[in-house]
Design an enzyme around this catalytic site. Structure first.
Site, PDB file in Angstrom:
ATOM      1  N   HIS A   1       0.845   3.681  20.099  1.00  0.00           N
ATOM      2  CA  HIS A   1      -0.573   3.356  20.322  1.00  0.00           C
ATOM      3  C   HIS A   1      -0.639   1.892  20.772  1.00  0.00           C
ATOM      4  CE1 HIS A   1      -4.810   2.757  20.009  1.00  0.00           C
ATOM      5  NE2 HIS A   1      -4.612   1.767  19.161  1.00  0.00           N
TER       6      HIS A   1
ATOM      7  N   ASP B   1      -6.779   7.671  21.864  1.00  0.00           N
ATOM      8  CA  ASP B   1      -6.198   7.669  23.204  1.00  0.00           C
ATOM      9  C   ASP B   1      -6.299   9.072  23.813  1.00  0.00           C
ATOM     10  OD1 ASP B   1      -5.233   4.939  22.722  1.00  0.00           O
ATOM     11  OD2 ASP B   1      -3.891   5.925  21.308  1.00  0.00           O
TER      12      ASP B   1
ATOM     13  N   GLN C   1       0.840  -1.215   0.000  1.00  0.00           N
ATOM     14  CA  GLN C   1       0.000   0.000   0.000  1.00  0.00           C
ATOM     15  C   GLN C   1       0.868   1.254   0.000  1.00  0.00           C
ATOM     16  OE1 GLN C   1      -3.053  -0.316   3.047  1.00  0.00           O
ATOM     17  NE2 GLN C   1      -4.161  -1.888   1.892  1.00  0.00           N
TER      18      GLN C   1
HETATM   19  P1  NAI Z   1     -12.640  -5.144  10.834  1.00  0.00           P
HETATM   20  O1  NAI Z   1     -12.034  -6.500  10.887  1.00  0.00           O
HETATM   21  O2  NAI Z   1     -14.074  -4.944  11.133  1.00  0.00           O
HETATM   22  O3  NAI Z   1     -12.378  -4.531   9.376  1.00  0.00           O
HETATM   23  C1  NAI Z   1     -11.154  -4.596   8.728  1.00  0.00           C
HETATM   24  C2  NAI Z   1     -11.416  -4.579   7.242  1.00  0.00           C
HETATM   25  O4  NAI Z   1     -10.179  -4.470   6.569  1.00  0.00           O
HETATM   26  C3  NAI Z   1     -12.102  -5.845   6.716  1.00  0.00           C
HETATM   27  O5  NAI Z   1     -13.260  -5.467   5.971  1.00  0.00           O
HETATM   28  C4  NAI Z   1     -11.037  -6.478   5.821  1.00  0.00           C
HETATM   29  O6  NAI Z   1     -11.597  -7.139   4.708  1.00  0.00           O
HETATM   30  C5  NAI Z   1     -10.239  -5.249   5.406  1.00  0.00           C
HETATM   31  N1  NAI Z   1      -8.876  -5.538   4.947  1.00  0.00           N
HETATM   32  C6  NAI Z   1      -8.009  -6.459   5.399  1.00  0.00           C
HETATM   33  N2  NAI Z   1      -6.869  -6.436   4.686  1.00  0.00           N
HETATM   34  C7  NAI Z   1      -7.002  -5.457   3.767  1.00  0.00           C
HETATM   35  C8  NAI Z   1      -6.168  -4.969   2.720  1.00  0.00           C
HETATM   36  N3  NAI Z   1      -4.974  -5.493   2.484  1.00  0.00           N
HETATM   37  N4  NAI Z   1      -6.651  -3.952   1.961  1.00  0.00           N
HETATM   38  C9  NAI Z   1      -7.863  -3.438   2.180  1.00  0.00           C
HETATM   39  N5  NAI Z   1      -8.704  -3.880   3.145  1.00  0.00           N
HETATM   40  C10 NAI Z   1      -8.281  -4.876   3.923  1.00  0.00           C
HETATM   41  O7  NAI Z   1     -11.714  -4.237  11.775  1.00  0.00           O
HETATM   42  P2  NAI Z   1     -12.041  -2.809  12.409  1.00  0.00           P
HETATM   43  O8  NAI Z   1     -12.719  -2.989  13.693  1.00  0.00           O
HETATM   44  O9  NAI Z   1     -12.662  -1.947  11.373  1.00  0.00           O
HETATM   45  O10 NAI Z   1     -10.562  -2.305  12.768  1.00  0.00           O
HETATM   46  C11 NAI Z   1      -9.607  -2.038  11.761  1.00  0.00           C
HETATM   47  C12 NAI Z   1      -8.235  -1.824  12.377  1.00  0.00           C
HETATM   48  O11 NAI Z   1      -8.215  -0.658  13.199  1.00  0.00           O
HETATM   49  C13 NAI Z   1      -7.735  -2.961  13.262  1.00  0.00           C
HETATM   50  O12 NAI Z   1      -6.365  -3.185  12.961  1.00  0.00           O
HETATM   51  C14 NAI Z   1      -7.851  -2.387  14.654  1.00  0.00           C
HETATM   52  O13 NAI Z   1      -6.929  -2.984  15.542  1.00  0.00           O
HETATM   53  C15 NAI Z   1      -7.509  -0.944  14.398  1.00  0.00           C
HETATM   54  N6  NAI Z   1      -7.921   0.007  15.437  1.00  0.00           N
HETATM   55  C16 NAI Z   1      -7.050   1.039  15.715  1.00  0.00           C
HETATM   56  C17 NAI Z   1      -7.355   1.986  16.657  1.00  0.00           C
HETATM   57  C18 NAI Z   1      -6.403   3.101  16.969  1.00  0.00           C
HETATM   58  O14 NAI Z   1      -6.675   3.841  17.911  1.00  0.00           O
HETATM   59  N7  NAI Z   1      -5.297   3.314  16.255  1.00  0.00           N
HETATM   60  C19 NAI Z   1      -8.623   1.911  17.407  1.00  0.00           C
HETATM   61  C20 NAI Z   1      -9.475   0.821  17.025  1.00  0.00           C
HETATM   62  C21 NAI Z   1      -9.116  -0.097  16.074  1.00  0.00           C
END
Ligand code: NAI
Length: 328
Positions: A187, A159, A112
């Site tokens: 984070h 956070d 990416q």
């Molecule tokens: P989710 O599992 O519901 O959605 C993730 C999506 O990403 C899925 O639809 C999947 O198909 C897609 N995906 C996977 N690999 C991909 C790729 N190579 N290219 C494009 N799309 C791809 O997860 P959610 O709950 O939406 O969380 C996403 C991320 O955000 C997780 O890594 C989570 O740990 C992180 N997160 C970070 C936070 C922060 O404060 N920095 C807070 C909350 C979550």
């Protein structure tokens, strides 16, 4: 009329994506007068669900939303992107070691980063939300040598917002009276929410609280472990609050911090506060005209120093691990 801004969201079919896209399309990411084109990047298994979300976006008839493209090709997804929100990531599953997690995410963020390098607009701004966010940002940045390094940022705004909310609850202050709070470091559970420079209605927050035991034993762990507490309560990880923080991060980056305040962003270190240059670490920053600057000259006491150093040590280890894996 303004030219639309191209906003790419990866992981668009995920739960954060679902909470995020509608707010981007309604003008909360950039401002109420900025039209947007949405590019949804997913993996093949996510395309159908992304199409469903796009149908709902259409059904909102958002005046600012110009067009939506859905793709599983990163070169298409980042073509002409002005803002990229990298949300899709590989979560840690049971029994997964850190090395496995970092290499699985390297397989996402390295290509990416390259696709951003080759296809994005010259003014591209990148926010990495997908965990481990700081190190994923580092991987993407390393794969994009033609993009200025400072355009790659990692999200610690959730956070930051959590810390403000906890401090408001403790002191009975209004959220809007709290300024100059800082998240330092990674984070992760080692992050350090710092209230020693924070102000509550103009008074020093640490002096008002005057309770170091609460800081060490309640405040810091509550903020740092909030993600786990949400999973425990909701049965799913933070999504709406994470999406909200992503909106806040980009909005502040583009539109500026208020006078007398700052925010927290994971950004490439320039060596400030003893954080090794190049690590993507959270700092107090002010923003103006689409650029950010680290707040300089803050006095770091012993309590803070030890905690910043511990989190930065973790970032150093993550960087060394991805270097070992050939990801940067
Ligand atoms: P989710 O599992 O519901 O959605 C993730 C999506 O990403 C899925 O639809 C999947 O198909 C897609 N995906 C996977 N690999 C991909 C790729 N190579 N290219 C494009 N799309 C791809 O997860 P959610 O709950 O939406 O969380 C996403 C991320 O955000 C997780 O890594 C989570 O740990 C992180 N997160 C970070 C936070 C922060 O404060 N920095 C807070 C909350 C979550």
């Amino acid at each position: 009329t303004r030219t639309p801004v191209n906003v790419t969201v990866t992981g668009a079919a995920g739960q954060i994506g679902y909470a995020l896209l509608f707010r981007i399309a309604s003008g909360h990411l950039l401002g109420p007068d900025v039209p947007v084109n949405l590019r949804l990047l997913e993996i093949p298994q996510g395309l159908k669900a992304a199409e469903g979300t796009a149908m709902e976006l259409d059904d909102c008839a958002f005046p600012l939303l110009r067009n939506i493209e859905i793709t599983d090709d990163a070169n298409v997804g980042f073509a002409g992107a002005n803002v990229a929100l990298l949300v899709g990531a590989r979560p840690r599953t049971k029994g997964m070691e850190r090395g496995d997690l970092l290499s699985a995410n390297g397989g996402i963020f390295k290509p990416q980063g390259k696709a951003i390098n080759d296809n994005a607009a010259d003014d591209i701004k990148v926010l990495v939300v997908g965990n481990p966010a700081n190190t994923n940002a580092l991987i993407a940045q390393a794969a994009a040598p033609d993009v200025p390094a400072e355009r790659f940022t990692a999200m610690t705004r959730l956070d930051h917002n959590r810390a403000i909310s906890q401090l408001a609850a403790k002191t009975g202050a209004a959220v809007s009276d709290i300024r100059k709070l800082t998240i330092w470091g990674n984070h992760s559970a080692t992050q350090y929410p710092d209230i020693f420079h924070a102000e509550i209605a103009g008074k020093n927050a640490a002096e008002l609280v005057n309770d170091e035991a609460w800081l060490a034993d309640t405040f810091i762990p509550t903020v740092a472990k909030r993600g786990a507490a949400i999973i425990e309560a909701r049965g799913a990880s933070s999504a709406a609050s994470a999406a909200n923080a992503a909106i806040d991060h980009v909005y502040t980056w583009v539109n500026g911090t208020a006078a007398g305040d700052w925010t927290s962003m994971g950004i490439p270190s320039d060596g400030s506060y003893g954080v090794p240059e190049g690590l993507i670490s959270s700092f107090p920053v002010t923003t103006k005209d689409g650029k950010y600057e680290i707040v300089q000259g803050l006095d770091i006491n012993e309590f803070s120093r030890a905690r910043i150093d511990a989190s930065v040590q973790e970032l150093t280890e993550e960087r060394d691990a991805v270097r070992e894996l050939g990801l940067i």
